[in-house]
Scaffold this motif. Sequence first.
Motif, mmCIF file in Angstrom:
data_model
loop_
_atom_site.group_PDB
_atom_site.id
_atom_site.type_symbol
_atom_site.label_atom_id
_atom_site.label_comp_id
_atom_site.label_asym_id
_atom_site.label_seq_id
_atom_site.Cartn_x
_atom_site.Cartn_y
_atom_site.Cartn_z
ATOM 1 N N ASP A 108 0.765 -1.112 -0.164
ATOM 2 C CA ASP A 108 -0.052 -0.116 -0.063
ATOM 3 C C ASP A 108 0.861 1.313 -0.067
ATOM 4 O OD1 ASP A 108 -2.561 -1.346 0.086
ATOM 5 O OD2 ASP A 108 -2.101 -1.766 2.276
ATOM 6 N N ALA A 109 2.239 1.284 0.287
ATOM 7 C CA ALA A 109 3.064 2.222 0.329
ATOM 8 C C ALA A 109 3.039 3.264 -1.181
ATOM 9 C CB ALA A 109 4.324 2.048 0.250
ATOM 10 N N SER A 110 2.822 2.393 -2.206
ATOM 11 C CA SER A 110 2.766 2.993 -3.538
ATOM 12 C C SER A 110 1.316 3.687 -3.919
ATOM 13 C CB SER A 110 3.202 2.203 -4.645
ATOM 14 O OG SER A 110 2.379 0.955 -4.776
ATOM 15 N N THR A 111 0.375 2.940 -3.395
ATOM 16 C CA THR A 111 -1.077 3.545 -3.401
ATOM 17 C C THR A 111 -0.863 4.899 -2.553
ATOM 18 O OG1 THR A 111 -1.880 1.413 -2.997
ATOM 19 C CG2 THR A 111 -3.555 3.025 -2.960
ATOM 20 N N MET A 112 -0.625 5.118 -1.449
ATOM 21 C CA MET A 112 -0.401 6.266 -0.676
ATOM 22 C C MET A 112 0.403 7.143 -1.309
ATOM 23 S SD MET A 112 -1.402 5.800 2.706
ATOM 24 C CE MET A 112 -0.120 6.742 3.637
ATOM 25 N N LEU A 113 1.442 6.974 -2.083
ATOM 26 C CA LEU A 113 2.220 7.910 -2.829
ATOM 27 C C LEU A 113 1.575 8.692 -3.916
ATOM 28 C CD1 LEU A 113 5.803 6.030 -2.303
ATOM 29 C CD2 LEU A 113 5.167 8.441 -1.360
ATOM 30 N N GLU A 114 0.996 7.587 -4.598
ATOM 31 C CA GLU A 114 0.249 7.898 -5.901
ATOM 32 C C GLU A 114 -1.022 9.072 -5.273
ATOM 33 O OE1 GLU A 114 -1.045 4.201 -8.009
ATOM 34 O OE2 GLU A 114 1.207 3.859 -8.072
ATOM 35 N N ALA A 115 -1.569 8.479 -4.242
ATOM 36 C CA ALA A 115 -2.765 9.452 -3.752
ATOM 37 C C ALA A 115 -2.169 10.904 -3.471
ATOM 38 C CB ALA A 115 -3.531 8.978 -2.724
ATOM 39 N N ALA A 116 -1.150 10.748 -2.755
ATOM 40 C CA ALA A 116 -0.476 12.154 -2.357
ATOM 41 C C ALA A 116 -0.129 12.950 -3.660
ATOM 42 C CB ALA A 116 0.698 12.031 -1.681
ATOM 43 N N ASP A 117 0.288 12.188 -4.580
ATOM 44 C CA ASP A 117 0.806 12.680 -5.739
ATOM 45 C C ASP A 117 -0.558 13.530 -6.561
ATOM 46 O OD1 ASP A 117 3.122 13.492 -7.333
ATOM 47 O OD2 ASP A 117 1.991 12.072 -8.996
ATOM 48 N N SER A 118 -1.549 12.876 -6.653
ATOM 49 C CA SER A 118 -2.902 13.495 -7.386
ATOM 50 C C SER A 118 -3.273 14.631 -6.337
ATOM 51 C CB SER A 118 -3.999 12.507 -7.561
ATOM 52 O OG SER A 118 -3.677 11.191 -7.813
ATOM 53 N N ALA A 119 -3.221 14.361 -5.125
ATOM 54 C CA ALA A 119 -3.580 15.644 -4.415
ATOM 55 C C ALA A 119 -2.873 16.713 -4.529
ATOM 56 C CB ALA A 119 -3.711 15.251 -2.973
ATOM 57 N N TRP A 120 -1.551 16.569 -4.760
ATOM 58 C CA TRP A 120 -0.854 17.529 -4.982
ATOM 59 C C TRP A 120 -0.895 18.425 -6.345
ATOM 60 C CZ3 TRP A 120 2.561 20.866 -2.559
ATOM 61 C CH2 TRP A 120 3.690 21.349 -3.219
ATOM 62 N N ARG A 121 -1.260 17.339 -7.133
ATOM 63 C CA ARG A 121 -1.604 18.039 -8.721
ATOM 64 C C ARG A 121 -2.984 18.791 -8.658
ATOM 65 N NH1 ARG A 121 -1.722 13.847 -11.495
ATOM 66 N NH2 ARG A 121 -0.686 12.262 -10.646
ATOM 67 N N ALA A 122 -3.997 18.196 -8.096
ATOM 68 C CA ALA A 122 -5.224 18.685 -7.752
ATOM 69 C C ALA A 122 -5.287 19.900 -7.149
ATOM 70 C CB ALA A 122 -6.127 17.864 -7.198
ATOM 71 N N GLY A 123 -4.297 19.874 -6.047
ATOM 72 C CA GLY A 123 -4.052 21.420 -5.478
ATOM 73 C C GLY A 123 -3.083 22.366 -5.793
ATOM 74 N N HIS A 124 -2.655 22.075 -7.177
ATOM 75 C CA HIS A 124 -1.876 23.113 -8.057
ATOM 76 C C HIS A 124 -0.958 23.567 -7.303
ATOM 77 C CE1 HIS A 124 -5.103 23.197 -11.045
ATOM 78 N NE2 HIS A 124 -5.878 23.685 -9.822
ATOM 79 N N GLY A 125 -0.174 22.596 -6.351
ATOM 80 C CA GLY A 125 1.115 22.852 -5.543
ATOM 81 C C GLY A 125 1.047 23.581 -4.358
ATOM 82 N N ASN A 126 -0.015 23.668 -4.010
ATOM 83 C CA ASN A 126 -0.465 24.322 -2.581
ATOM 84 C C ASN A 126 -0.540 23.309 -1.456
ATOM 85 O OD1 ASN A 126 -2.103 24.897 -0.305
ATOM 86 N ND2 ASN A 126 -2.133 27.066 -1.215
ATOM 87 N N ALA A 127 0.519 23.333 -0.564
ATOM 88 C CA ALA A 127 0.659 22.075 0.322
ATOM 89 C C ALA A 127 -0.578 21.917 1.110
ATOM 90 C CB ALA A 127 1.708 22.621 1.107
ATOM 91 N N ASP A 128 -1.366 23.207 1.649
ATOM 92 C CA ASP A 128 -2.473 23.174 2.392
ATOM 93 C C ASP A 128 -3.544 22.397 1.695
ATOM 94 O OD1 ASP A 128 -1.054 24.273 4.672
ATOM 95 O OD2 ASP A 128 -1.858 26.298 4.349
ATOM 96 N N GLU A 129 -3.928 22.830 0.529
ATOM 97 C CA GLU A 129 -4.908 22.243 -0.246
ATOM 98 C C GLU A 129 -4.553 20.815 -0.620
ATOM 99 O OE1 GLU A 129 -7.782 23.854 -1.010
ATOM 100 O OE2 GLU A 129 -8.314 21.978 -2.590
ATOM 101 N N ALA A 130 -3.349 20.639 -0.870
ATOM 102 C CA ALA A 130 -3.118 19.161 -0.846
ATOM 103 C C ALA A 130 -3.137 18.186 0.054
ATOM 104 C CB ALA A 130 -1.447 19.009 -1.613
ATOM 105 N N GLN A 131 -2.837 18.625 1.206
ATOM 106 C CA GLN A 131 -2.848 18.037 2.485
ATOM 107 C C GLN A 131 -4.537 17.578 2.689
ATOM 108 O OE1 GLN A 131 -0.115 18.391 5.733
ATOM 109 N NE2 GLN A 131 -1.843 18.655 7.057
ATOM 110 N N LYS A 132 -5.315 18.807 2.307
ATOM 111 C CA LYS A 132 -6.715 18.598 2.810
ATOM 112 C C LYS A 132 -7.508 17.572 1.812
ATOM 113 C CE LYS A 132 -9.643 22.105 2.026
ATOM 114 N NZ LYS A 132 -9.840 23.486 1.848
ATOM 115 N N ARG A 133 -6.934 17.557 0.718
ATOM 116 C CA ARG A 133 -7.526 16.410 -0.502
ATOM 117 C C ARG A 133 -6.895 15.145 0.030
ATOM 118 N NH1 ARG A 133 -9.201 18.428 -5.386
ATOM 119 N NH2 ARG A 133 -9.371 20.636 -5.404
#
Length: 390
Positions: A144-169
């Motif tokens: 599951d580590a890669s699933t978590m890393l992929e989800a964090a990556d999608s959140a980062w892209r969806a949050g347009h590089g904003n750390a707070d927004e990415a973390q929320k997602r």
Amino acid sequence: MSTSPQHTVRVGDNLDVLATLTEPFDLIYLDPPYNTGGRVVQAYTDRFDDWTGFMAPRLVHLPRLLTEAGIVIASIDDREVHHLRVLLDDLLGAHNHVGTIVWDGSTINANHLLSVSHDYLVIYAKDLAAIKATGTRWRQERPDASTMLEAADSAWRAGHGNADEAQKRFRAWLLPRRAVLPRGLTEYDRIDENGSLYRVSDPGAPSEQASRSFRPLQHPVTGRDCPVPKRGWRMNDASMDRMLEEGRIEFGPDHTTQPKLKRMLQDNATAVPRSVFRQEREGARHLARVEGAAAFPFPKDVDVLARWFDTVAADNARILDPFLGSGTTLEVAMALNAADGGERTVTGVVLDEGRIIEDVLRPRIRHCEQVYGEPVATSHEDRRTPTVVA
Ligand SMILES: C[S@@+](CC[C@H](N)C(=O)[O-])C[C@H]1O[C@@H](n2cnc3c(N)ncnc32)[C@H](O)[C@@H]1O
């Protein structure tokens, strides 16, 4: 100039072929006939004496055929696991039993009382103490580590590089999964300003030692000294400087909070393998995609074997498979070599019975040679009547 690893298939009863082998192997994979399901050419009644009587004269060669750091992995089911353990304890020593892995691969079992959904991978070392003494550490990617890393990556892209927004997602994604993902992983629920997924950990040294850093860190906003842990920091001054430079220290809102260490998931995505794993069986579906290959009862899974072979043996391992069957071990070695540039070689023994060579093994070898470009030499050395088949 480097040449392709040379794999060898020896056709015959492994009782005869094993006796002719002399080179030691780094890894011996055993997938003996068990759970025969009625495909029996000669009498094999599944009684303890029959099965151990069949296996014992074959397994007796193992100690001689293992290198000093050699490992045996045996696939076995619930009916025979205890028989196999007794045999291998006798031959290799109970102290060399590394462990027994439970593979829950789901089931096609129509039993009304208990649907046994797992098999085992029994692991022995030729000399476990010697392997431990070298400081060898087995590692596997954490499930599951890669699933978590992929989800964090999608959140980062969806949050347009904003750390707070990415973390929320990311936390919204994680919330319904917290109960099913391992706790050690779900602690990684923060995203930093570079988009990396991390957790924080205690920076304090577990014991007092002069070499540790006791230097106070200045808060980046207030400029004042933050509290130092009672027994100092976990690291010395030089490591602390490096961690500060790499942004691996997390400061609180002001200097009154003790800074924490950041642990990045991408640096901790592997761990010592666990003794239980769940993975849907894929062997038969995989073989069905090999052009020209007929169905074969329960071929093993390339992915599962690849993970364990890669864990326990080096990338130039000499691998012996006395029960080659449909040739999964050949494909595993070639796939791993293709992935990491390794030079694993396989010696496999296949019983010339039925049409397994013509209908299954040959098409699979052809397929593997085409995909991976590694040649397989075949030699017929024994054409005596087989004693037992699965
Ligand atoms: C459980 S299957 C191995 C499957 C194999 N790991 C794969 O993924 O295709 C056991 C195999 O051992 C073979 N076998 C049985 N007796 C044998 C013997 N005396 N010598 C060599 N192979 C034998 C059977 O024909 C069968 O193909």
